[in-house]
Design a protein around this motif. Structure first.
Motif, PDB file in Angstrom:
ATOM      1  N   ILE A   1       0.632  -0.692   0.501  1.00 30.45           N
ATOM      2  CA  ILE A   1       0.119   0.260   0.114  1.00 30.45           C
ATOM      3  C   ILE A   1       1.296   1.440  -0.202  1.00 30.45           C
ATOM      4  CG2 ILE A   1      -1.651   1.219   0.870  1.00 30.45           C
ATOM      5  CD1 ILE A   1      -2.698  -1.862  -0.140  1.00 30.45           C
ATOM      6  N   GLY A   2       0.667   2.288  -0.826  1.00 33.75           N
ATOM      7  CA  GLY A   2       1.286   3.189  -1.280  1.00 33.75           C
ATOM      8  C   GLY A   2       1.196   3.893   0.039  1.00 33.75           C
ATOM      9  N   PRO A   3       1.653   5.192  -0.559  1.00 30.52           N
ATOM     10  CA  PRO A   3       1.129   6.666   0.950  1.00 30.52           C
ATOM     11  C   PRO A   3       0.550   7.061   0.438  1.00 30.52           C
ATOM     12  CG  PRO A   3       3.836   7.042  -0.027  1.00 30.52           C
ATOM     13  CD  PRO A   3       3.041   5.415  -0.720  1.00 30.52           C
ATOM     14  N   ASP A   4      -0.004   6.590  -0.770  1.00 26.90           N
ATOM     15  CA  ASP A   4      -1.913   7.401  -0.965  1.00 26.90           C
ATOM     16  C   ASP A   4      -2.807   6.498  -0.929  1.00 26.90           C
ATOM     17  OD1 ASP A   4      -1.343   5.244  -2.610  1.00 26.90           O
ATOM     18  OD2 ASP A   4      -1.946   6.022  -4.090  1.00 26.90           O
ATOM     19  N   GLY A   5      -2.331   5.186   0.228  1.00 24.40           N
ATOM     20  CA  GLY A   5      -3.222   5.275   0.801  1.00 24.40           C
ATOM     21  C   GLY A   5      -3.777   3.546  -0.235  1.00 24.40           C
ATOM     22  N   GLU A   6      -3.679   3.741  -1.385  1.00 21.27           N
ATOM     23  CA  GLU A   6      -3.764   2.829  -2.483  1.00 21.27           C
ATOM     24  C   GLU A   6      -2.620   1.469  -2.828  1.00 21.27           C
ATOM     25  OE1 GLU A   6      -6.825   2.798  -3.859  1.00 21.27           O
ATOM     26  OE2 GLU A   6      -7.705   4.943  -3.379  1.00 21.27           O
ATOM     27  N   VAL A   7      -3.450   0.546  -3.045  1.00 24.37           N
ATOM     28  CA  VAL A   7      -2.226  -0.456  -3.768  1.00 24.37           C
ATOM     29  C   VAL A   7      -1.791  -0.300  -4.718  1.00 24.37           C
ATOM     30  CG1 VAL A   7      -4.058  -2.263  -4.737  1.00 24.37           C
ATOM     31  CG2 VAL A   7      -1.880  -3.918  -3.348  1.00 24.37           C
ATOM     32  N   HIS A   8      -0.723  -1.145  -5.224  1.00 20.39           N
ATOM     33  CA  HIS A   8       0.612  -0.552  -6.416  1.00 20.39           C
ATOM     34  C   HIS A   8       1.444  -1.082  -6.394  1.00 20.39           C
ATOM     35  CE1 HIS A   8      -0.006   3.682  -6.466  1.00 20.39           C
ATOM     36  NE2 HIS A   8      -0.199   3.878  -5.105  1.00 20.39           N
ATOM     37  N   GLY A   9       1.376  -3.049  -5.331  1.00 19.20           N
ATOM     38  CA  GLY A   9       1.780  -3.974  -6.165  1.00 19.20           C
ATOM     39  C   GLY A   9       2.173  -4.758  -5.171  1.00 19.20           C
ATOM     40  N   ALA A  10       2.857  -5.708  -4.618  1.00 17.31           N
ATOM     41  CA  ALA A  10       2.530  -6.806  -3.677  1.00 17.31           C
ATOM     42  C   ALA A  10       3.809  -7.224  -3.402  1.00 17.31           C
ATOM     43  CB  ALA A  10       2.013  -7.728  -3.831  1.00 17.31           C
ATOM     44  N   ILE A  11       4.661  -8.027  -2.282  1.00 13.99           N
ATOM     45  CA  ILE A  11       5.436  -8.852  -2.304  1.00 13.99           C
ATOM     46  C   ILE A  11       5.180 -10.438  -2.171  1.00 13.99           C
ATOM     47  CG2 ILE A  11       6.922  -6.452  -1.137  1.00 13.99           C
ATOM     48  CD1 ILE A  11       6.799  -8.195   1.818  1.00 13.99           C
ATOM     49  N   SER A  12       6.582 -11.061  -2.591  1.00 10.02           N
ATOM     50  CA  SER A  12       6.078 -12.521  -1.825  1.00 10.02           C
ATOM     51  C   SER A  12       7.346 -13.035  -2.150  1.00 10.02           C
ATOM     52  CB  SER A  12       5.110 -13.544  -3.322  1.00 10.02           C
ATOM     53  OG  SER A  12       6.055 -13.493  -4.054  1.00 10.02           O
ATOM     54  N   VAL A  13       7.078 -14.130  -0.993  1.00 11.76           N
ATOM     55  CA  VAL A  13       7.898 -15.695  -0.563  1.00 11.76           C
ATOM     56  C   VAL A  13       7.416 -17.090  -1.891  1.00 11.76           C
ATOM     57  CG1 VAL A  13       8.820 -17.501   0.733  1.00 11.76           C
ATOM     58  CG2 VAL A  13       8.465 -14.979   1.843  1.00 11.76           C
ATOM     59  N   CYS A  14       7.803 -17.145  -2.931  1.00 14.37           N
ATOM     60  CA  CYS A  14       8.149 -17.820  -3.589  1.00 14.37           C
ATOM     61  C   CYS A  14       9.058 -19.087  -3.525  1.00 14.37           C
ATOM     62  CB  CYS A  14       7.617 -17.705  -5.049  1.00 14.37           C
ATOM     63  SG  CYS A  14       9.005 -16.366  -5.433  1.00 14.37           S
ATOM     64  N   GLY A  15       8.759 -20.675  -3.698  1.00 23.32           N
ATOM     65  CA  GLY A  15       9.385 -21.845  -4.083  1.00 23.32           C
ATOM     66  C   GLY A  15       8.711 -23.074  -4.293  1.00 23.32           C
ATOM     67  N   PRO A  16       9.190 -23.762  -4.569  1.00 23.15           N
ATOM     68  CA  PRO A  16       9.121 -25.398  -4.783  1.00 23.15           C
ATOM     69  C   PRO A  16       7.997 -25.822  -3.700  1.00 23.15           C
ATOM     70  CG  PRO A  16      11.055 -25.384  -4.987  1.00 23.15           C
ATOM     71  CD  PRO A  16      11.322 -24.059  -4.101  1.00 23.15           C
ATOM     72  N   VAL A  17       6.644 -26.492  -4.483  1.00 23.40           N
ATOM     73  CA  VAL A  17       5.909 -26.095  -3.658  1.00 23.40           C
ATOM     74  C   VAL A  17       5.811 -27.592  -3.054  1.00 23.40           C
ATOM     75  CG1 VAL A  17       4.511 -27.980  -5.428  1.00 23.40           C
ATOM     76  CG2 VAL A  17       3.102 -26.339  -3.968  1.00 23.40           C
ATOM     77  N   TYR A  18       6.286 -27.990  -2.960  1.00 17.85           N
ATOM     78  CA  TYR A  18       6.939 -29.308  -1.772  1.00 17.85           C
ATOM     79  C   TYR A  18       7.684 -28.578  -0.549  1.00 17.85           C
ATOM     80  CZ  TYR A  18      11.291 -29.181  -3.500  1.00 17.85           C
ATOM     81  OH  TYR A  18      12.796 -28.844  -3.384  1.00 17.85           O
ATOM     82  N   ARG A  19       8.094 -27.693  -0.723  1.00 15.99           N
ATOM     83  CA  ARG A  19       8.526 -26.682   0.214  1.00 15.99           C
ATOM     84  C   ARG A  19       7.262 -26.517   1.081  1.00 15.99           C
ATOM     85  NH1 ARG A  19      14.235 -26.579  -1.676  1.00 15.99           N
ATOM     86  NH2 ARG A  19      13.735 -24.080  -1.776  1.00 15.99           N
ATOM     87  N   PHE A  20       6.589 -26.446   0.839  1.00 14.84           N
ATOM     88  CA  PHE A  20       5.247 -25.123   1.111  1.00 14.84           C
ATOM     89  C   PHE A  20       4.252 -25.815   1.757  1.00 14.84           C
ATOM     90  CE2 PHE A  20       7.088 -22.346  -0.796  1.00 14.84           C
ATOM     91  CZ  PHE A  20       7.218 -21.023  -0.955  1.00 14.84           C
ATOM     92  N   SER A  21       4.971 -26.550   3.379  1.00 12.67           N
ATOM     93  CA  SER A  21       4.262 -27.378   3.885  1.00 12.67           C
ATOM     94  C   SER A  21       3.020 -26.685   4.576  1.00 12.67           C
ATOM     95  CB  SER A  21       4.791 -28.136   5.113  1.00 12.67           C
ATOM     96  OG  SER A  21       5.490 -27.328   6.099  1.00 12.67           O
TER      97      SER A  21
END
Length: 267
Positions: free
Chosen positions: A216-236
């Protein structure tokens, strides 16, 4: 005889006209979502005729837009594209870099920064996992908002009218796990909006897992996203729950670092 040409604005006249257009646009950075001719005229001390001509010019270029049954004007897709372009050049990368590096080290997985561009998103940056088997993303490539955790985190944070506009389009399946049912996706977005975190297990890319939070930017609007990503088998489930808290806090930290001093609307 050929029709007379409209004389080009030069010198002070051109500067004044450009300033009026800028002042009109700046009014849309704060206050209500929709602004009408009378409100803008009163705020800027301009005649309604002048304001109307400026608004029509901006609408013709999709910088502003109108909606059926709504009195007033709102920011249009061209303004969104300009904002996204500014975002890619803005110091959000500077604010995000140390946070995403720490998040990468804390999770052992690749971390990413995405920006909202029109009704899609693009990866702007990534910090790759140090693991031998890891996930990497393609910087600059556009992806739809309905598939993947970053896209859904953004989509869930958009104003309702814009979210509905995206959902009214075709929900293409990128993998066999992509949610393409309108009602099911809407229910999921409601949950994401309430929790502030989205999860994807093979929805955008087969075999990939991710957890994301909106930026969320200084204007209160969504401008993007952050993520953690990897092989699905490691996402217990245990790791997903841990990542949810880490990603949410990282997004909040970036937002705090991103925020600047309050702006003053023109009078």
């Amino acid at each position: 005889m050929p029709p007379a040409k409209t004389p080009a604005l030069t010198g002070n006249a051109g500067t004044e006209a450009a300033a009026r257009v800028a002042d009109v646009l700046l009014l849309f950075t704060g206050g209500p979502e929709y602004l009408g001719v009378s409100t803008i005229s009163r705020e800027l001390g301009l005649s309604k005729a002048v304001v109307y001509r400026i608004l029509q010019s901006l609408v013709s270029r999709e910088v502003l837009a109108t909606d059926p049954g709504v009195v007033g004007y709102r920011l249009g897709p061209a303004a969104v594209a300009l904002g996204a372009s500014a975002l890619r050049r803005f110091d959000v990368r500077t604010a995000a870099e140390p946070v995403l590096r720490r998040l990468r080290d804390a999770t052992g997985e690749t971390t990413t920064l995405s920006g909202l561009v029109g009704d899609e998103r693009v990866y702007l940056e990534q910090f790759e996992s140090r693991a031998e088997i890891k996930m990497t993303v393609e910087i600059g490539r556009r992806f739809p908002l309905h598939a993947g955790s970053s896209g859904k985190a953004i989509l869930a944070s958009l104003p309702l009218w814009r979210r509905d506009s995206v959902l009214a389009g075709e929900l293409t399946a990128l993998t066999e796990r992509t949610v393409t049912d309108h009602d099911a996706l809407l229910d999921e977005l409601t949950t994401i909006s309430a929790e502030g975190v989205a999860v994807s297990l093979g929805e955008r890319q087969a075999g990939a897992g991710s957890v994301a939070a909106p930026l969320i930017g200084p204007d209160g609007e969504v401008h993007g996203a952050i993520s953690v990503c990897g092989p699905v088998y490691r996402f217990s489930q245990e790791k997903i729950e841990r990542y949810r808290g880490l990603v949410h806090e990282a997004a909040s930290e970036i937002t705090r670092a991103w925020a600047g001093p309050p702006t003053t609307r023109p009078r």
